[in-house]
Scaffold this active site. Structure first.
Site, PDB file in Angstrom:
ATOM      1  N   ASP A   1      -3.606  -2.515  18.660  1.00 54.21           N
ATOM      2  CA  ASP A   1      -2.827  -1.345  18.262  1.00 54.21           C
ATOM      3  C   ASP A   1      -1.866  -0.816  19.319  1.00 54.21           C
ATOM      4  OD1 ASP A   1      -3.712  -1.191  15.660  1.00 54.21           O
ATOM      5  OD2 ASP A   1      -5.371   0.149  16.095  1.00 54.21           O
TER       6      ASP A   1
ATOM      7  N   TYR B   1      -5.793   4.482  10.434  1.00 54.35           N
ATOM      8  CA  TYR B   1      -6.778   5.020  11.386  1.00 54.35           C
ATOM      9  C   TYR B   1      -6.186   6.106  12.275  1.00 54.35           C
ATOM     10  CZ  TYR B   1     -11.392   2.928  11.425  1.00 54.35           C
ATOM     11  OH  TYR B   1     -12.695   2.641  11.149  1.00 54.35           O
TER      12      TYR B   1
END
Lengths: 730, 730
Positions: free
Chosen positions: A374, A462
């Site tokens: 990420d 998320y």
């Protein structure tokens, strides 16, 4: 009359100074310096509210750097962009021409993939002091000229491009919003996809597609390309489209070509229903839960910290905070004042979330590739949305903006992307009460107040809540909280029994009808350049070893003692945690000792963490090899900051902390960097649907014989008279 | 006139009702029921302040039980005492006469070692409802008649001694204050000790001696005796006498005989200096640290919880809180209301700190025996001192008293021994913000408020802060914080170099000149009688197992999936934690499933913990065998509550959870109890001197497919208008 005029003039001057103070955004709310009418008003004046006047962009333009580590300003970015543009054109016309002219027409297409401060050399930063002339300002620019990738270092102060490093190995830069927007938009112009929507009777307007980094799987025809996978979701009847996957369709986008190069319809699964998926306030139907009475962290005198530009002072701590497009936030030069000597002593030169690795555990067509990095792929900082005041951070928070750069080189402001606040949860800093047995009355207790620096990155579904929490006793707690929305998979089944009867492996938990929360892990690797009371440190494992007593010497048969292992080279710094092979992991300054002779040190206190269960030779794990140990120690090297490599997107894993440490470089008594990974295994549960209650893990950096004694003995308890009177303004 | 009189009468009646409410101590401050003038005043009215009028003892006398699990009241204790006295005398005159008449003269000497509620049978408690007639009240009394030990069960309601169980095995009861006071006082009347003080030129008035449980080391002449070791400290120049050990003198006290039976002067070490050891506010010299600005948890509307006797309601939670002389606090019948059905569903029938094991790691004469079992030896609850308002618990805390019983049977009140408060640290319950890529605006965040129940036990030097923290999302976090003072050892050396030159093994860290912080562990074993949506549950290990993909089926080589192991019998319930063999540890209700078919469950989420490093055949570890696994699961058995046994003092380890589970009883689909141990290895550091900054570990009980979905979606964010205005009253 003359006096009156002077008085009016003075007043106006004071007002002007105050307005400038507000306008130029230097909210140095050090405590009640006396020149201000009332402390109580001030805290609110310097809270987030003041920035509502005038656009953020206008305000951001007025900022100038005050500290060598301050992030690039609007005007600096403009200068960087101009220099980079010129230089790129000459590159394209010169010896790099062949490399570059692969896609575009006659003019080179230039795309920026990351513009940030190129920090000055550490020794220069360490010797710089407030009041000194600013160190030369430089920028690091990752850019793409058509398909060729470069890192430019631009000297802004001297107005030159200092260096140009073409990138040759595997991997490509962090996605920019242009990449992400392009990938998301393409499906809705793609005939096959539109037909698939029609056949599924889905309304195009309700479709949201998201770009999913495609990892690396050793597929020859993908080499050298910038590919991304796109999957789509259906927002009909809900704002939470993540819970309505259009399962079974994956598109591959070539981001350089800006087109879909592959359309795969590998499955045809009905859409999960919208009902029960929407968590937004406006979508709630039926009675709400009875609200709790108001509880609020109140500081009528305002906070005890000051923020001068990006430099924070609080209690005995000082440190620099930098929003960063890749890491989210970087904490630098964290130092603590020794209560005995009044000297500021260094603890952490630089700390940040270096990489995130999030592998999903479903090997099927639409899912196998989901092994995200990420930070390096999406830009953890780029995904830090504006914080929601009063809910993401308490009322007493101070907010800081981030300035980022889009693919065209235009700077923009992400308002309130970071918050800083003092926290008090009712906990105890230290205490002792004496039992009546001793007849000695001791009743001493001190409440614990901490300082929190927070960013929250929403990497698509998320939400990662990243806290750096400072305690007055010298402890730093790094916390990773996770909330947001699960990545779910559609299935045709409505119950686990149905799925079992159909012999379908779910690869996760059924959360609702037709909805599977796929099992996954999260690993967040932190870069921790500890400088414990100076740059030259050693990493020591104080291993706890069982010892047997000699027969007849004691009624005890066993005890445990400490076996010190001073790490000589990188191999000694690799740590796999084990409950039954415990150790204290300590960074010492071998040249400094306390009065009784203990080496001055900080220890890293791991929390509950997790290790990867993937095979070491699985391509995702080759790229994610930086989590093969829970800790690593490397010699300081300014080019080694990203645990998975600078160009992690699609990389083959040649540039990870795991590879670097193969050289087994010496690490004793020198500037070292500690890498620590916070890990979670996540088997989803129905409570995670449709939005997840926050789950938090943490680790700590704790002073260990750093001070001569407990540094917060000389503090006062709280008395009733210290506390405010509160009421509602109704 | 008539109306006026009525009005005055009404007013007086209202005042009377209010006064009675206050006096009878039923502070049911459920939210703003309307009959009270102002919510804001109420919270303070029902805070700790109201109990300042009238002595605690007077108030306590007025309390009567409202719930079958309520602790014994003053009058109940008086009745128990009378019954026990009579019964003991007839015992001493009857068939037990021989057993008893070992010490005393003609009259038996009766000492109480523990009086507490004998809880009704679980099924009776579970069916009891508010308004039902009170279940028969019973007491469990551990007592000693001279040297003979008994457990009496007294039926208070029916005024009879229900059963008398003489204790035959090893081990003796929890110390009472009589034991502790006697042991502490004896040295100062002991000639040899007084001579030793004289030879060391120490002033008797400044000496404090503390009783140190002596463990069990298989020494024949110690069998059958109640022995305790006593060591002394010097308070000259400091209130923190623990930092000035009179090292090298150990006395052995026979607690039955009330005399010193052994005086050992095994070493002669100079006293560490007083300077720097005192942490009390009044002892601080020189400038204090600059105080931080006031920060306060404020609830102008008062707290959102109600306390009715010992029954707490907060948000969706209800539970019973019981102060306990041995465990500190017992949480019972914790249940959570399901937002979907409005039904209260059971989670935890009973939870408490069952035993503490604190072995020190120094095998030499004065130290080898230090392997404490703090709960069973000293009474964790007996050592819970009054909490310090505003410092041990925040301003918005509600305080509860403990009623305990001394050796003579007299009840006494420990005021403010427990606090309950709502906490808000600025954290997030759940959230999601949407990245601009999707063009869909989602900015939802909800702040996290929790409810904390706290006791703090000061077991001599150490302070254990025990928190039960409840979250609205169903999570229960159990936290153990440790502060207080280290147990230190005197040495003649002033630096670690000096000690090394003298070849002296320190068994710890030199904290200051002549002062060693000896290495030790803390293990706190919790008893957790989970009743997940009913009593009959199963323990399941959801093991995370690496799986290989079949060649050609996926570009991934590996992933992990869940392998369920349903524990059939106790052997399957033994868990040793390992980072690379992870699992979710789940207590399921096999008869209840969610709509999609997942078994309803709670999981236990271990924190960072520690395992013992002692040899399994070392006597302390034989007694402490209950920590040989991090988890155990046993079938519910009301006589198995104390992990190390009921009579743990000096026991040989025959009654531990480790022994019980050897029977390998079935545990599937029945009422089961989970045992979990929180462990710490503690290598002291100088920051722990002279008082330790709090260190905290925790574990969690987390709903896992217990609810159909996230139970706190239907909640409001905080708005500015919800928050109070605060100022100082100056």
């Amino acid at each position: 009359m003359k006096y009156l005029r002077s008085a009016v003039f003075c007043c106006l001057a004071v007002v002007l100074v105050l307005l400038l103070q507000v306008w130029f955004r230097q909210p140095s709310f050090s405590r009640c310096p006396g020149w201000f009418a009332s402390c109580r008003e001030r805290s609110y004046l310097f809270g987030y509210k003041i920035f509502e006047k005038g656009s953020r962009t206008e305000q951001a333009k007025l900022v100038f750097p005050q500290h060598p580590l301050d992030p690039l300003t609007f005007s600096e970015i403009a200068r960087v962009h101009a220099l980079v543009l010129n230089s790129s054109i000459s590159l394209a016309e010169g010896k790099h021409a062949k490399l570059i002219r692969k896609v575009g027409g006659s003019k080179p297409n230039i795309f920026l993939h990351g513009v940030s401060l190129e920090e000055p050399d550490k020794e220069d930063v360490l010797t710089w002091k407030t009041g000194d002339p600013m160190l030369p300002r430089k920028a690091s620019v990752i850019l793409r000229i058509d398909v060729a990738i470069y890192r430019f270092v631009v000297d802004i102060t001297h107005h030159i491009v200092e260096s140009v490093e073409p990138h040759h190995g595997s991997g490509t830069p962090t996605l920019n919003f242009d990449d992400m927007n392009t990938a998301s938009a393409l499906p809705l112009q793609h005939t096959e996809f539109l037909e698939a929507l029609k056949s599924r009777e889905l309304d195009k307007e309700e479709v949201s597609c998201i770009p999913l980094s495609s990892g690396w799987y050793n597929v020859k025809e993908e080499e050298g390309k910038r590919l991304i996978k796109v999957q789509c979701y259906y927002a009909g009847g809900t704002s939470n489209y993540y819970m309505r996957p259009i399962e079974g369709i994956t598109m591959v986008v070539d981001m350089n070509m800006k087109k879909i190069v592959k359309f795969i319809e590998h499955d045809h699964v009905p859409l999960p229903k919208a009902e029960g998926t929407d968590f937004s306030l406006s979508a709630q139907r039926g009675p709400m839960l009875k609200p709790l009475n108001t509880i609020s962290l109140e500081q009528p005198d305002g906070p005890s910290f000051s923020v001068d530009g990006h430099y924070v002072k609080w209690a005995n701590w000082e440190f620099h905070v930098k929003p960063d497009y890749r890491a989210g936030v970087i904490i630098s030069q964290a130092s603590i004042r020794d209560p005995e000597t009044d000297v500021l002593r260094s603890v952490l030169y630089k700390g940040f979330a270096s990489e995130l690795f999030v592998p999903y555990m479903d090997p099927t067509e639409g899912w196998f590739f989901k092994t995200y990095m990420d930070a390096g792929e999406y830009g953890f900082g780029l995904q830090c949305m504006s914080l929601e005041p009063l809910n993401d951070c308490p009322r007493n928070a101070y907010y800081m903006d981030g300035i980022f750069v889009d693919a065209d080189g235009k700077p923009y402001v992400r308002p309130n992307m970071l918050c800083i606040y003092e926290s008090y949860a009712g906990d105890v800093a230290w205490r002792h009460t004496e039992s009546p047995i001793s007849d000695r009355e001791i009743r001493e207790s001190r409440p614990k107040t901490t300082l929190v620096v927070r960013v929250i990155a929403s990497v698509a579904n998320y939400d990662y809540i990243l806290d750096w929490e400072f305690q007055t006793d010298g402890l730093i707690r790094v916390k990773v909280g996770m909330s947001g929305i699960l990545m779910v998979k559609g299935t045709s089944h409505d119950s686990i029994r149905e799925a079992a009867e159909a012999n379908e492996e779910l690869y996760g938990t059924m959360l609702a009808e037709k909805t599977i929360g796929v099992i996954h892990d999260h690993f967040i690797t932190f870069y921790l350049d500890l400088d414990v009371d100076g740059t030259d440190n050693s990493f020591v494992q104080n291993k706890m070893i069982r010892k047997k007593t000699l027969d007849g010497t004691s009624l005890r048969k066993s005890y445990w003692g400490v076996q010190q292992l001073v790490a000589k080279s990188e191999d000694d710094g690799k740590v796999k945690l084990s409950l039954f092979k415990p150790a204290d992991y300590v960074v010492i300054n071998p040249k400094k000792r306390t009065k009784v002779g203990n080496p001055v040190s900080y220890k890293i206190v791991p929390g509950k963490t997790a290790g990867s269960l993937l095979a070491l030779d699985d391509p995702p794990q080759i790229r994610g090899a930086f989590i093969n140990n829970q800790m690593w120690v490397t010699p300081y090297n300014r080019s080694e900051e990203y645990a998975g490599g600078l160009y992690v997107y699609g990389s083959h894993g040649e540039e990870t902390v795991s590879r670097w440490t193969r050289r087994d470089r010496p690490i004793e008594d020198r500037d070292i960097v500690l890498w620590y990974t916070v890990g979670f295994h996540h088997i989803p549960c129905q409570e995670d649907f449709p939005v997840m209650p926050t789950v938090t893990e943490s680790f700590e950096l704790k002073p260990t014989n750093f001070f001569e004694s407990n540094p917060i003995v000389k503090t006062y308890p709280t008395y009733e008279k210290d506390l405010p009177q509160c009421s509602f303004s109704i």
